[in-house]
Design a protein around this motif. Structure first.
Motif: not given
Length: 206
Positions: A38, A43, A46, A63, A65-66, A71
């Motif tokens: 990713i 990230f 976010q 985390c 949702n990633t 994450a």
């Protein structure tokens, strides 16, 4: 192609298995590592925003949702944030070790195929040359037609072993570079994460 396979002799069968096995592992690693990668900078931005706006719960949801190990390690730390920074760092370390093992899974098999395929090819070469000399001994004379099949077997197996090993080794090296990049992202994100917790006053424990 089938004709060359037949002329290559019995050693073409283990070479075919090595090719099939190596490609299966390579495709699995490519799929897995593609999902694991990713944009770590985006990230973490976010995560920072979630910590500031909604606290650890919001960051944990980001985390969840990633996908990917970056994450996962931060999520492990967030789950222990109420126990203090030491527990957060320990959770991140433990999760990081698990994720690294997951990333490196199957790499040893790619390395094995890349190393063994040429050796099988050379073994086929020896077998072919033995057949050629046996044909000469049986005929009592050196004729091109007599030794052609043995030499053909020798050359085909050697070429096949190299043809298998070269792309598999290339896959292996590419995956190693991808894994190294993901591990660096995990380490950098973990360091930035703990620093962010300190700045925001989280992770002090009870």
């Amino acid at each position: 192609m089938v004709d060359l396979f037949v002329k290559g002799g019995n050693f073409m069968w283990p070479l075919l298995f090595m090719l099939f096995f190596g490609l299966v592992v390579a495709f699995e690693r490519f799929y897995t590592l593609s999902k694991a990668h990713i944009n770590a900078s985006d990230f973490f931005a976010q995560i920072q925003e979630a910590l500031k706006q909604g606290g650890p719960e919001a960051a944990a949801e980001v985390c969840s949702n990633t996908q990917g190990p970056v994450a996962s390690v931060l999520h492990a730390g967030l789950l222990r944030i109420d126990r203090g920074l030491d527990h957060v760092e320990k959770a991140i370390t433990e999760s990081g070790a698990v994720e690294m093992a997951f990333l490196e899974r199957g790499m040893v098999w790619l390395s094995t195929v890349a190393n063994i395929a040429p050796l099988l090819g050379f073994l086929g070469t020896v077998s072919g040359m033995i057949s050629a000399f046996e044909s000469i001994a049986a005929a009592g004379d050196v004729e091109p037609s007599i030794v052609a099949s043995g030499i053909s077997e020798a050359l085909i197996t050697t070429a096949s072993g190299l043809v298998i090993a070269i792309p598999i080794q290339a896959f292996h090296n590419y995956f190693v570079s991808k894994i190294d990049k993901i591990i660096i992202d995990m380490q950098e994100a973990s360091t930035q994460f703990t620093e962010e917790l300190i700045q925001l006053g989280y992770g002090k424990g009870e």
